[in-house]
Design an enzyme around this catalytic site. Structure first.
Site, short mmCIF file in Angstrom:
data_model
loop_
_atom_site.label_atom_id
_atom_site.label_comp_id
_atom_site.label_asym_id
_atom_site.label_seq_id
_atom_site.Cartn_x
_atom_site.Cartn_y
_atom_site.Cartn_z
N TRP A 162 0.82 -1.22 0.00
CA TRP A 162 0.00 0.00 0.00
C TRP A 162 0.85 1.26 0.00
O TRP A 162 1.88 1.33 0.65
CB TRP A 162 -0.90 -0.01 1.23
CG TRP A 162 -1.63 1.27 1.49
CD1 TRP A 162 -1.18 2.35 2.20
CD2 TRP A 162 -2.96 1.61 1.05
NE1 TRP A 162 -2.14 3.34 2.23
CE2 TRP A 162 -3.24 2.91 1.54
CE3 TRP A 162 -3.92 0.94 0.31
CZ2 TRP A 162 -4.46 3.55 1.29
CZ3 TRP A 162 -5.13 1.57 0.06
CH2 TRP A 162 -5.39 2.86 0.55
N MET A 163 0.36 2.32 -0.70
CA MET A 163 0.94 3.66 -0.66
C MET A 163 -0.17 4.68 -0.51
O MET A 163 -1.21 4.58 -1.16
CB MET A 163 1.71 3.95 -1.96
CG MET A 163 2.08 5.42 -2.17
SD MET A 163 2.61 5.82 -3.84
CE MET A 163 4.33 5.33 -3.79
N ASP A 203 -0.10 9.09 1.20
CA ASP A 203 0.48 10.44 1.11
C ASP A 203 1.98 10.47 0.78
O ASP A 203 2.77 9.75 1.39
CB ASP A 203 0.34 11.17 2.45
CG ASP A 203 -1.08 11.23 2.95
OD1 ASP A 203 -1.98 10.72 2.28
OD2 ASP A 203 -1.27 11.78 4.04
N GLN A 210 3.71 7.28 2.69
CA GLN A 210 3.03 6.38 3.60
C GLN A 210 2.91 5.01 2.95
O GLN A 210 2.43 4.88 1.82
CB GLN A 210 1.65 6.94 3.94
CG GLN A 210 1.67 8.23 4.75
CD GLN A 210 2.03 7.97 6.20
OE1 GLN A 210 1.17 7.67 7.02
NE2 GLN A 210 3.32 8.10 6.53
N PHE A 251 3.13 8.31 10.86
CA PHE A 251 2.24 9.03 9.95
C PHE A 251 3.01 10.11 9.18
O PHE A 251 4.20 10.31 9.34
CB PHE A 251 1.08 9.63 10.74
CG PHE A 251 -0.08 8.70 10.95
CD1 PHE A 251 0.07 7.32 10.83
CD2 PHE A 251 -1.33 9.18 11.29
CE1 PHE A 251 -1.00 6.45 11.03
CE2 PHE A 251 -2.42 8.33 11.49
CZ PHE A 251 -2.24 6.97 11.35
N ASP A 259 0.78 15.59 10.57
CA ASP A 259 1.29 15.96 9.25
C ASP A 259 2.16 17.22 9.29
O ASP A 259 1.88 18.21 8.59
CB ASP A 259 0.14 16.16 8.25
CG ASP A 259 -0.84 15.01 8.23
OD1 ASP A 259 -0.44 13.89 8.59
OD2 ASP A 259 -2.01 15.22 7.86
#
Length: 477
Positions: A35-36, A38, A54, A97, A159
């Site tokens: 999975w990918m 941001d 991510q 994150f 973030d």
């Protein structure tokens, strides 16, 4: 941490050969497996552009977030590197994150959100802090732990985007306060001790209950606040996706509040664009990349062992009207190979086949809008994707139709004034990126054609269409 990184990298090496390539991109950055989402830590360090993202390597689903890592000499040809961060410490045990990267002397520093929760899906059981990891070689990273705690009473706090103004580091962080999005600004002399400076808040900036992935940077003589708000209601043709990404043009100086000079506007009007992050190239260009996907949207590539990709890198400029424009970086032209030229001129109520198998292609189209009378005219890719001018609605439409995959619907922007309309279209195995009139509008969407359903054609319905220019380049992988 070393054991967790080793396990992740071993899994990737073992499973990458099994990834099905039917929709895997030729010239977009995607995960080697898994999975990918941001883009994170976009920066230049030691002669390379670095892109972190991510990543959950163990399945093509969102999971405990790692930081995937790739580097490139030109922002186009990417080399996958070992996973940079894995959730391993008390502060980030449930995920590393999103965040950013900066270069301080000879050190590459990653500033990211450490995420932990107790498994119950309520805010009171979620805790997010900002953390630091450093590297001297740009390949291996040493975690230095928490550098900024969560404000009292807050749970969504994530973030971080960091940059330097003179001798001072600044950081913007997305935050949720009383079900409203805000952005908090902090300052530091050393990346380790941070002091609160101010907040950007209010519905005069933007609605939404959470403002993710904030970014604040100078573009021309303006300051641009870029972020991804969650919770904006659909409004006609606007805000059609689950979540949005856009910007507010204004003014900001250290020690003063951010002042908006324009309303929030979406950066991309396609089905799939989220969490863009900016960086500065060595020659001074401001470039962004975003996640070319959307939360809670079907992602058929999951069945193939991977999910998610990043957009092409896009250079930002300020137009004469003060609007942010985007165009693919000039380096994309180094992928051009075989050139195709067509001269359809004027055609009426018909399809004009151009190419049987369009898989990795850059297309340039110029329509003479003033002489085109058809109700609809445009370009199609197989039976599932079309880009056309709707003369009655006076809009440019990107339509995709893959009902068997539960992916159908359209996105659109106003048809700009002028006699001619310029379209620059990038077609990859499972994506379209459209740039209109030198970046006045962009639309990005995922597509899923079968191998025998990639014919590229022009079409017009109920009237005539006039093409001034029509050409394409095959693009190298």
């Amino acid at each position: 941490m070393d054991e967790l990184l080793a396990a992740a990298n071993h899994f990737i090496a073992e499973n990458q050969p099994d990834v099905d390539q039917r929709w895997y991109p030729r010239f977009h950055l995607a995960p080697p497996v898994g999975w990918m989402n941001d883009p994170n830590g976009l920066t230049w360090f030691n002669g390379y552009f670095h892109a972190f993202y991510q990543h959950y390597p163990y399945a093509a689903e969102w999971g405990p977030m790692h930081w995937g890592h790739a580097r490139s000499r030109d922002m186009i040809r990417w080399e996958h590197l070992p996973v940079a961060l894995a959730p391993s410490d008390p502060q980030d045990k449930d995920g590393c994150f999103s965040g950013s990267a900066v270069v301080a002397g000879e050190t590459l520093s990653l500033i990211y959100t450490g995420h932990k929760f107790d498994g119950r899906p309520v805010d009171e059981n979620l805790y997010q802090v900002q953390c630091l990891a450093t590297s001297q070689d740009g390949l291996t990273f040493r975690k230095e732990g928490q550098v900024l705690d969560t404000p009292a009473g807050v749970h969504h706090f994530r973030d971080p985007k960091v940059w330097r103004e003179g001798d001072v580091w600044y950081m913007v962080v997305g935050i949720k306060v009383n079900d409203a999005g805000e952005i908090h600004i902090y300052r530091s002399d050393d990346l380790r001790q941070w002091q609160y400076e101010s907040a950007i808040q209010g519905t005069d900036i933007c609605d939404g209950y959470m403002w993710e992935c904030p970014d604040l940077f100078r573009l021309g003589d303006k300051q641009v606040l870029m972020f991804s708000p969650q919770g904006i209601n659909t409004d006609g043709y606007h805000y059609r996706n689950l979540f949005q990404s856009g910007c507010v043009v204004g003014e900001w100086q250290p020690g003063t509040p951010f002042t908006a000079q324009q309303a929030f506007h979406e950066l991309d009007h396609g089905h799939d664009f989220y969490a863009p992050q900016s960086f500065t190239t060595p020659d001074g260009r401001r470039v962004i990349m975003g996640w070319l996907a959307m939360w809670e949207s079907p992602m058929p590539e999951k069945a193939d062992g991977w999910a998610g990709m990043l957009t092409l890198p896009r250079e930002l400029t300020i137009s004469a009207t003060g609007k942010v424009s985007q165009m693919p970086v000039k380096e994309i032209e180094t992928l051009r190979k075989e050139h195709h030229q067509w001269h359809p001129g004027e055609f009426c109520q018909q399809n004009v086949p151009l190419m049987e198998d369009a898989q990795a292609l850059e297309v340039l189209l110029e329509w003479d809008v003033s002489r085109s009378t058809a109700e609809r005219y445009g370009i199609s890719l197989g039976t599932g994707a079309r880009i056309f001018i709707d003369n009655q609605a006076r809009r440019i439409v990107l339509e995709r139709n893959y009902p068997a995959l539960n992916l159908s619907g359209d996105r659109s922007v106003p048809l700009p004034d002028g006699e001619c309309l310029s379209l620059r279209l990038f077609i990859d195995k499972s994506s379209l990126e459209l740039f209109i009139n030198v970046g006045e509008y962009t639309l990005s969407s995922r597509i899923y054609p079968e191998e025998n359903d990639r014919q590229l054609s022009l079409f017009c319905h109920h009237g005539r269409a006039v093409v001034n220019k029509c050409c394409a380049w095959q693009l190298a992988s």
